[in-house]
Design an enzyme around this catalytic site. Structure first.
Site, short mmCIF file in Angstrom:
data_model
loop_
_atom_site.label_atom_id
_atom_site.label_comp_id
_atom_site.label_asym_id
_atom_site.label_seq_id
_atom_site.Cartn_x
_atom_site.Cartn_y
_atom_site.Cartn_z
CE LYS A 16 4.65 -2.24 4.85
NZ LYS A 16 6.30 -2.10 4.67
N GLY A 40 2.51 -2.67 -1.90
CA GLY A 40 3.28 -3.64 -2.88
C GLY A 40 3.91 -5.26 -1.60
CG HIS A 41 2.15 -5.32 1.81
ND1 HIS A 41 1.59 -5.20 2.71
CD2 HIS A 41 2.91 -4.73 1.41
CE1 HIS A 41 1.71 -3.57 2.88
NE2 HIS A 41 2.30 -2.94 2.59
CD GLN A 226 1.82 2.99 1.83
OE1 GLN A 226 0.81 3.10 2.48
NE2 GLN A 226 1.35 2.55 0.22
P1 GDP Z 1 6.72 -5.40 1.74
O1 GDP Z 1 6.21 -4.36 0.64
O2 GDP Z 1 7.30 -4.59 3.15
O3 GDP Z 1 5.85 -6.03 2.89
O4 GDP Z 1 7.85 -5.54 1.43
P2 GDP Z 1 8.13 -5.94 0.10
O5 GDP Z 1 7.28 -7.00 -0.75
O6 GDP Z 1 7.63 -4.86 -1.07
O7 GDP Z 1 9.12 -6.29 -0.21
C1 GDP Z 1 10.21 -7.84 0.10
C2 GDP Z 1 10.74 -8.49 -0.52
O8 GDP Z 1 11.85 -8.96 0.21
C3 GDP Z 1 10.02 -9.19 -1.19
O9 GDP Z 1 10.17 -9.80 -2.63
C4 GDP Z 1 9.87 -10.67 -0.35
O10 GDP Z 1 9.93 -11.11 -1.33
C5 GDP Z 1 11.61 -10.61 0.12
N1 GDP Z 1 12.12 -10.76 1.53
C6 GDP Z 1 11.13 -10.49 2.58
N2 GDP Z 1 12.27 -10.78 3.93
C7 GDP Z 1 12.90 -11.73 2.97
C8 GDP Z 1 14.33 -12.28 3.23
O11 GDP Z 1 14.17 -12.52 4.99
N3 GDP Z 1 15.01 -12.34 2.88
C9 GDP Z 1 14.77 -12.09 0.87
N4 GDP Z 1 16.16 -12.89 0.86
N5 GDP Z 1 14.53 -11.71 0.48
C10 GDP Z 1 13.05 -11.61 1.80
P1 IMO Z 2 4.54 -1.12 -0.07
O1 IMO Z 2 3.71 -1.49 1.52
C1 IMO Z 2 8.11 1.62 -1.01
C2 IMO Z 2 6.74 5.75 -2.17
C3 IMO Z 2 6.47 6.01 -3.93
C4 IMO Z 2 7.07 7.71 -3.79
C5 IMO Z 2 5.72 7.74 -2.63
C6 IMO Z 2 5.18 8.95 -2.37
O2 IMO Z 2 5.01 -2.16 -0.27
O3 IMO Z 2 5.46 -0.69 1.61
P2 IMO Z 2 2.21 7.37 -3.75
O4 IMO Z 2 1.90 6.50 -4.44
O5 IMO Z 2 2.00 6.72 -2.11
O6 IMO Z 2 1.23 9.08 -3.34
O7 IMO Z 2 4.40 8.00 -3.56
O8 IMO Z 2 6.15 6.53 -1.73
N1 IMO Z 2 6.04 4.40 -1.26
C7 IMO Z 2 6.56 3.30 -1.23
N2 IMO Z 2 7.33 3.20 -1.46
N3 IMO Z 2 6.53 1.12 -0.30
C8 IMO Z 2 5.40 1.51 -0.59
O9 IMO Z 2 4.74 0.64 -0.07
C9 IMO Z 2 5.23 2.87 -1.29
N4 IMO Z 2 4.36 3.21 -1.61
C10 IMO Z 2 4.59 4.72 -2.46
O10 IMO Z 2 7.76 5.76 -4.34
O11 IMO Z 2 8.17 7.96 -3.67
MG MG Z 3 6.16 -3.63 -0.55
#
Ligand code: GDP
Ligand code: IMO
Ligand code: MG
Length: 424
Positions: A16, A40-41, A226
């Site tokens: 996202k 964690g974005h 999430q």
């Molecule tokens: P979010 O929580 O939905 O914002 O996603 P996260 O940042 O937690 O996890 C997504 C991970 O995939 C991050 O490490 C991004 O840098 C990585 N990522 C996003 N899009 C792509 C993609 O198209 N290819 C690859 N290889 N990595 C990606």
């Molecule tokens: P983003 O925005 C993935 C999961 C936790 C746990 C459950 C409840 O980066 O996609 P909490 O601390 O919210 O009470 O935990 O939800 N969880 C996530 N899993 N991405 C997240 O956020 C999450 N935020 C919470 O691992 O299973």
């Molecule tokens: Mg994340």
């Protein structure tokens, strides 16, 4: 200009942040409407990585307003630490640019203590695997109507009084149920006060701010955290987070009307991951699962935990389409599938001797389904430099086309690498 909502269609970490960062270029403001620093974005710009937990993912674009809506739970210490880090990168994090709704609920130190205490008393099978950031206990206080809201930081007497009141109850639990030391209200007040004072200049009316931007013709980007299947009502309860992650909450959680939500973009990881406990029908425990985990770098951006990996689950996506009404899909991490001979898509579940197309509604029902798969051919080519549909190997296009067919929603974006530029 039409507002956009971005939401996660699976169990979070779909990418996202990356898509919000990319779309932020055209936005006037980016607003978080639920969740807290459990998120964690990850953004990658010119090879440089930035992980955001609380600040909207548009912050790297100068001049874009970053708003935190009433539906968020905000840890003041984390907010201060995050803006300090961004300031070190030379970004403007002044109150002129950022705003926190006065109605936003505040995560207090005792929420984090309660979160960990609750988890520690559960058996391994029953642990939710929360992020330990105090999210659930803070939302509980909101619903219990004893929460501390950001506006309370403007009134020290009220803040001290509310901390005392909250601890009366929590200390009974800490001492008698969890066998822990009770917390001292003055100490909690003293711990929070410096952050509270720093936050006051950021307080504002986010709802009115959004309306003003829209009236001037600006676009607002609503950033979900999430994923749909972590939604408190519609997710895999009780293995969920404590907020509504579905798009309808973009309105409630920011003080907007549902009519303000125009385009709705579902972020779909090309396979499935989950971090923490709970059912995951297409989870893989074999070398393919390891391949996805390693090739995709699947470690939690907040807790560093190894993410569980599995095949794409269309039952999960179908439910997300029903609940969120996306106008388009953004498929991320397609590049991670390169090198797999065959790809499986789960099209239905076998449950109680029937084939079902939507998740069962009984508690933990998803733990008792058997996925029904169809198999598609994979591709070998490295696609990380692809810039258009035509650059993709035929089998990658077929995979995307099949997702479109099965969801009935058009693929609007394809992401083939973590960098902002690796999207078309
Ligand atoms: P979010 O929580 O939905 O914002 O996603 P996260 O940042 O937690 O996890 C997504 C991970 O995939 C991050 O490490 C991004 O840098 C990585 N990522 C996003 N899009 C792509 C993609 O198209 N290819 C690859 N290889 N990595 C990606
Ligand atoms: P983003 O925005 C993935 C999961 C936790 C746990 C459950 C409840 O980066 O996609 P909490 O601390 O919210 O009470 O935990 O939800 N969880 C996530 N899993 N991405 C997240 O956020 C999450 N935020 C919470 O691992 O299973
Ligand atoms: Mg994340």
């Amino acid at each position: 200009m039409a507002n956009i909502v971005v939401f996660g269609s699976q169990w979070g970490d779909e990418g996202k942040g990356k898509i919000v960062d990319m779309l932020a270029e055209k936005a006037s403001a980016i607003v978080r409407f639920q969740g807290g620093n459990n998120a964690g974005h990850t953004l990658v710009v010119d090879g440089e990585k930035c992980i955001l937990h609380l600040i909207p993912s548009g912050v790297l674009h100068p001049g874009k307003k970053c708003l935190i809506g009433n539906g968020v739970v905000l840890d003041p210490k984390v907010f201060c630490e995050e803006i300090d880090k961004l300031a070190e990168r030379g970004l403007d994090v002044s109150p002129g640019r950022m705003m926190i709704s006065k109605k936003t609920q505040v995560i207090m130190p005792y929420h984090c203590v309660m979160d960990s205490a609750r988890e520690s008393t559960k058996s391994d099978k029953k642990k939710i695997g929360t992020t330990g950031r105090g999210i659930g206990p803070c939302y509980e206080d909101k619903m219990h109507r004893c929460g501390i809201r950001a506006a309370d930081f403007q009134n020290k007497d009220l803040l001290r009084e509310k901390i005392g009141k909250a601890l009366e109850e929590k200390n009974v639990l800490l001492k008698h149920l969890y066998g822990m030391e009770p917390l001292d209200a003055d100490a909690v007040f003293d711990e929070v006060l410096p952050y509270a004072e720093r936050l006051v200049p950021y307080l504002g009316d986010v709802s009115t701010e959004i309306q003003k931007i829209n009236r001037k013709g600006g676009m607002v980007l609503f950033e979900g955290a999430q994923g749909t299947h972590l939604d408190i009502d519609h997710g895999t309860y009780p293995f969920v987070t404590s907020s509504n992650t579905v798009t309808a909450n973009a309105a409630t959680g920011s003080g907007s009307s549902p009519r303000d939500l125009d385009r709705i973009i579902a972020i779909v990881k090309a396979y499935t991951t989950r971090v923490g406990g709970g059912p995951f029908p297409t989870e893989l425990f074999d070398e393919v699962g390891n391949y996805l985990q390693e090739n995709g770098g699947e470690f939690g951006a907040t807790t560093g935990r190894r993410r569980r990996c599995g095949w794409l689950d269309l039952v999960v996506l179908r439910e997300s389409v029903r609940l969120n009404g996306p106008t388009e899909l953004a498929i991320t991490k397609l590049d991670v599938l390169s090198g797999l001979k065959e790809l499986k898509i789960c099209t239905g579940y076998k449950y109680q001797d029937q084939i079902i197309e939507y998740p069962p509604q009984e508690q933990n029902g998803m733990a008792y389904v058997e996925p029904v798969y169809e198999t598609l051919p994979g591709w070998d080519e490295d696609i990380t430099a692809a810039k258009s549909w035509d650059d993709l190997p035929l089998n990658a296009r077929k995979y995307l086309e099949r997702i479109q067919e099965l969801t009935g929603v058009t693929v609007g974006f394809v992401s083939v690498g973590p960098d902002r530029e690796q999207t078309f």
